[in-house]
Design a protein around this motif. Structure first.
Motif, PDB file in Angstrom:
ATOM      1  N   ILE A 119      26.558  33.856  45.987  1.00 15.07           N
ATOM      2  CA  ILE A 119      27.768  33.021  47.263  1.00 15.07           C
ATOM      3  C   ILE A 119      26.314  33.374  48.012  1.00 15.07           C
ATOM      4  O   ILE A 119      25.460  33.736  48.406  1.00 15.07           O
ATOM      5  N   PRO A 120      26.552  31.815  49.276  1.00 13.41           N
ATOM      6  CA  PRO A 120      25.656  32.113  50.583  1.00 13.41           C
ATOM      7  C   PRO A 120      26.450  33.174  51.139  1.00 13.41           C
ATOM      8  O   PRO A 120      27.764  32.987  51.919  1.00 13.41           O
ATOM      9  N   VAL A 121      26.097  33.730  52.027  1.00 13.59           N
ATOM     10  CA  VAL A 121      25.874  34.598  53.226  1.00 13.59           C
ATOM     11  C   VAL A 121      25.303  34.525  54.819  1.00 13.59           C
ATOM     12  O   VAL A 121      24.391  34.772  54.455  1.00 13.59           O
ATOM     13  N   ASN A 122      25.908  34.559  55.706  1.00 12.34           N
ATOM     14  CA  ASN A 122      25.500  34.541  57.040  1.00 12.34           C
ATOM     15  C   ASN A 122      24.592  36.228  57.031  1.00 12.34           C
ATOM     16  O   ASN A 122      25.221  37.093  56.636  1.00 12.34           O
ATOM     17  N   TYR A 123      23.966  36.345  57.697  1.00 13.79           N
ATOM     18  CA  TYR A 123      23.573  38.083  57.954  1.00 13.79           C
ATOM     19  C   TYR A 123      22.998  38.405  58.983  1.00 13.79           C
ATOM     20  O   TYR A 123      22.260  37.332  59.690  1.00 13.79           O
ATOM     21  N   ALA A 124      22.247  39.753  59.105  1.00 17.14           N
ATOM     22  CA  ALA A 124      21.636  39.870  60.292  1.00 17.14           C
ATOM     23  C   ALA A 124      20.998  41.504  59.496  1.00 17.14           C
ATOM     24  O   ALA A 124      21.304  41.659  58.824  1.00 17.14           O
ATOM     25  N   CYS A 125      19.850  41.720  60.220  1.00 13.57           N
ATOM     26  CA  CYS A 125      18.927  42.527  59.684  1.00 13.57           C
ATOM     27  C   CYS A 125      19.132  43.372  61.117  1.00 13.57           C
ATOM     28  O   CYS A 125      18.667  43.536  61.912  1.00 13.57           O
ATOM     29  N   ARG A 126      18.651  45.373  60.122  1.00 13.82           N
ATOM     30  CA  ARG A 126      18.877  45.823  61.618  1.00 13.82           C
ATOM     31  C   ARG A 126      18.142  46.868  60.526  1.00 13.82           C
ATOM     32  O   ARG A 126      18.467  48.230  59.707  1.00 13.82           O
ATOM     33  N   ASP A 127      17.489  47.891  61.188  1.00 15.24           N
ATOM     34  CA  ASP A 127      16.566  49.063  60.580  1.00 15.24           C
ATOM     35  C   ASP A 127      15.777  48.712  59.352  1.00 15.24           C
ATOM     36  O   ASP A 127      16.241  49.512  59.097  1.00 15.24           O
ATOM     37  N   GLY A 128      15.718  47.194  58.658  1.00 15.62           N
ATOM     38  CA  GLY A 128      15.231  47.757  57.666  1.00 15.62           C
ATOM     39  C   GLY A 128      16.083  46.924  56.500  1.00 15.62           C
ATOM     40  O   GLY A 128      15.898  47.373  55.575  1.00 15.62           O
ATOM     41  N   LEU A 129      17.921  46.922  56.964  1.00 19.70           N
ATOM     42  CA  LEU A 129      19.058  46.872  56.117  1.00 19.70           C
ATOM     43  C   LEU A 129      19.307  45.775  56.574  1.00 19.70           C
ATOM     44  O   LEU A 129      19.284  44.570  57.622  1.00 19.70           O
ATOM     45  N   ILE A 130      19.948  44.387  55.070  1.00 17.44           N
ATOM     46  CA  ILE A 130      20.191  43.631  56.248  1.00 17.44           C
ATOM     47  C   ILE A 130      22.114  44.139  55.429  1.00 17.44           C
ATOM     48  O   ILE A 130      22.976  44.467  54.937  1.00 17.44           O
ATOM     49  N   VAL A 131      23.068  43.222  56.695  1.00 11.27           N
ATOM     50  CA  VAL A 131      23.724  43.220  57.321  1.00 11.27           C
ATOM     51  C   VAL A 131      24.787  41.986  56.893  1.00 11.27           C
ATOM     52  O   VAL A 131      24.177  40.546  57.524  1.00 11.27           O
ATOM     53  N   PHE A 132      25.338  42.088  56.002  1.00 12.54           N
ATOM     54  CA  PHE A 132      26.946  40.599  56.194  1.00 12.54           C
ATOM     55  C   PHE A 132      28.188  40.787  56.327  1.00 12.54           C
ATOM     56  O   PHE A 132      28.463  42.257  55.995  1.00 12.54           O
ATOM     57  N   ARG A 133      29.039  40.032  57.010  1.00  7.80           N
ATOM     58  CA  ARG A 133      30.374  40.093  56.867  1.00  7.80           C
ATOM     59  C   ARG A 133      31.197  39.077  55.817  1.00  7.80           C
ATOM     60  O   ARG A 133      30.918  38.633  55.084  1.00  7.80           O
ATOM     61  N   THR A 134      32.519  40.351  55.393  1.00 11.87           N
ATOM     62  CA  THR A 134      32.670  39.522  53.901  1.00 11.87           C
ATOM     63  C   THR A 134      34.603  39.173  54.596  1.00 11.87           C
ATOM     64  O   THR A 134      35.161  40.467  55.463  1.00 11.87           O
ATOM     65  N   ALA A 135      35.775  39.286  53.413  1.00 13.68           N
ATOM     66  CA  ALA A 135      36.667  39.790  53.860  1.00 13.68           C
ATOM     67  C   ALA A 135      36.692  41.070  52.733  1.00 13.68           C
ATOM     68  O   ALA A 135      36.438  41.541  51.824  1.00 13.68           O
ATOM     69  N   ALA A 136      38.233  41.777  53.415  1.00  9.37           N
ATOM     70  CA  ALA A 136      38.205  42.953  53.035  1.00  9.37           C
ATOM     71  C   ALA A 136      38.801  43.786  51.405  1.00  9.37           C
ATOM     72  O   ALA A 136      38.657  44.112  50.990  1.00  9.37           O
ATOM     73  N   ASP A 137      39.347  41.964  51.836  1.00 10.75           N
ATOM     74  CA  ASP A 137      39.824  42.205  49.617  1.00 10.75           C
ATOM     75  C   ASP A 137      39.096  41.096  48.610  1.00 10.75           C
ATOM     76  O   ASP A 137      38.545  41.556  48.206  1.00 10.75           O
ATOM     77  N   SER A 138      37.609  41.232  49.194  1.00 10.05           N
ATOM     78  CA  SER A 138      37.117  40.486  48.453  1.00 10.05           C
ATOM     79  C   SER A 138      36.330  41.470  47.752  1.00 10.05           C
ATOM     80  O   SER A 138      36.232  42.794  47.552  1.00 10.05           O
ATOM     81  N   ALA A 139      35.637  41.251  46.124  1.00 10.25           N
ATOM     82  CA  ALA A 139      35.156  41.932  44.967  1.00 10.25           C
ATOM     83  C   ALA A 139      34.172  42.468  45.946  1.00 10.25           C
ATOM     84  O   ALA A 139      33.885  43.790  45.674  1.00 10.25           O
ATOM     85  N   VAL A 140      33.529  42.281  46.256  1.00  9.38           N
ATOM     86  CA  VAL A 140      32.071  43.142  47.457  1.00  9.38           C
ATOM     87  C   VAL A 140      31.920  43.736  47.858  1.00  9.38           C
ATOM     88  O   VAL A 140      31.737  44.910  48.106  1.00  9.38           O
ATOM     89  N   ALA A 141      33.430  43.142  48.769  1.00 10.81           N
ATOM     90  CA  ALA A 141      34.120  44.901  49.951  1.00 10.81           C
ATOM     91  C   ALA A 141      34.330  45.704  49.315  1.00 10.81           C
ATOM     92  O   ALA A 141      34.319  46.847  49.559  1.00 10.81           O
ATOM     93  N   GLN A 142      34.241  45.920  47.643  1.00 10.54           N
ATOM     94  CA  GLN A 142      34.928  47.287  47.194  1.00 10.54           C
ATOM     95  C   GLN A 142      33.526  48.084  46.516  1.00 10.54           C
ATOM     96  O   GLN A 142      33.953  48.902  45.890  1.00 10.54           O
ATOM     97  N   TYR A 143      32.250  47.220  46.484  1.00 14.57           N
ATOM     98  CA  TYR A 143      31.429  47.689  46.158  1.00 14.57           C
ATOM     99  C   TYR A 143      31.430  48.782  46.932  1.00 14.57           C
ATOM    100  O   TYR A 143      31.204  48.692  47.987  1.00 14.57           O
ATOM    101  N   ASP A 144      30.224  49.551  46.174  1.00 11.71           N
ATOM    102  CA  ASP A 144      29.706  51.211  46.812  1.00 11.71           C
ATOM    103  C   ASP A 144      28.691  51.722  45.698  1.00 11.71           C
ATOM    104  O   ASP A 144      29.033  52.006  44.986  1.00 11.71           O
ATOM    105  N   LEU A 145      27.434  51.130  47.130  1.00  3.27           N
ATOM    106  CA  LEU A 145      26.338  51.636  46.175  1.00  3.27           C
ATOM    107  C   LEU A 145      25.748  50.509  44.977  1.00  3.27           C
ATOM    108  O   LEU A 145      25.835  51.311  43.496  1.00  3.27           O
ATOM    109  N   ALA A 146      26.653  49.591  44.506  1.00  5.14           N
ATOM    110  CA  ALA A 146      26.544  48.863  43.156  1.00  5.14           C
ATOM    111  C   ALA A 146      25.483  48.021  43.365  1.00  5.14           C
ATOM    112  O   ALA A 146      24.722  47.770  44.550  1.00  5.14           O
ATOM    113  N   PRO A 147      24.878  47.891  42.270  1.00  4.36           N
ATOM    114  CA  PRO A 147      23.421  46.409  42.129  1.00  4.36           C
ATOM    115  C   PRO A 147      24.209  45.583  42.708  1.00  4.36           C
ATOM    116  O   PRO A 147      24.633  45.340  42.815  1.00  4.36           O
TER     117      PRO A 147
END
Length: 213
Positions: A119-147
């Protein structure tokens, strides 16, 4: 075409040099991308010069910027010729990071319940990390240290070339500090309530480009 001092580099030459160095490219690599000689590139960056329209277009193209980004006086563009021998080139990590940091929309890919999700996402970079926003109940929001994979690209159909950057890493919820730092920088185009901030921690960053000259 550009103001210059006797015996010294022009402001355009300095901008070309600054962009080349930001991408982590050598003068030899830029020469290979443009079809110019290394001596010519060094002359443009360090001494007074006169650029042809074709040279300026090739330099802008090789440095992934527009002609207007290099100079406010836009010269006539050279007519495009179909590529005789397109070349696929790997990109250095630093060059990939510059492109990621200057972008705002990419794609994420992760393993869903039954299939791979992209899926496409809007993002921003901070200290070499990529940050994006999603819905709290989305599948990717449930991930924690997943590939997860993140991909960013740009293609010019007219020039028949482009580039792509691929980040492989893991995804986790953003900390409160990370969320506060980028919240105003990431506005999902899809709208809705997307207040879960997720961070991609890169393990591997690769990129490649195809050149038509």
């Amino acid at each position: 075409m550009d103001t210059q001092t006797a015996g010294g580099p022009s402001s355009l030459g300095a901008r070309i040099q600054h962009r080349r160095q930001a991408l982590g490219l050598s003068t030899t690599e830029v020469a290979g991308r443009t079809g110019l000689t290394t001596d010519r590139i060094e002359h443009i960056e360090t001494r007074p010069f006169a650029l042809t329209g074709a040279e300026l277009v090739r330099l802008a193209h090789a440095l992934d910027v527009s002609v207007d980004d290099l100079t406010s006086a836009k010269p006539p563009a050279a007519p495009h010729q179909p590529p005789l021998a397109p070349v696929l080139q790997p990109m250095r990590r630093n060059e990939c990071l510059v492109l990621i940091e200057s972008g705002s929309v990419g794609r994420i890919a992760y393993a869903g319940a039954d299939e791979v999700v992209v899926i496409p996402v809007n993002y921003a970079c901070r200290d070499g990390l990529i940050v994006f926003r999603t819905a709290a109940d989305s599948a990717v929001a449930q991930y924690d240290l997943a590939p997860i994979a993140f991909e960013l690209d740009h293609f010019d159909e007219g020039m028949q070339d482009g580039w792509s950057v691929l980040v492989n890493g893991t995804v986790r919820p953003a900390t409160d500090e990370e969320t506060a730092a980028v919240h105003h920088l990431v506005t999902p185009w899809a709208g809705g309530t997307r207040e879960a901030h997720m961070v991609i921690e890169p393990n591997r960053i690769t990129g490649r480009r195809i050149r038509s000259w």
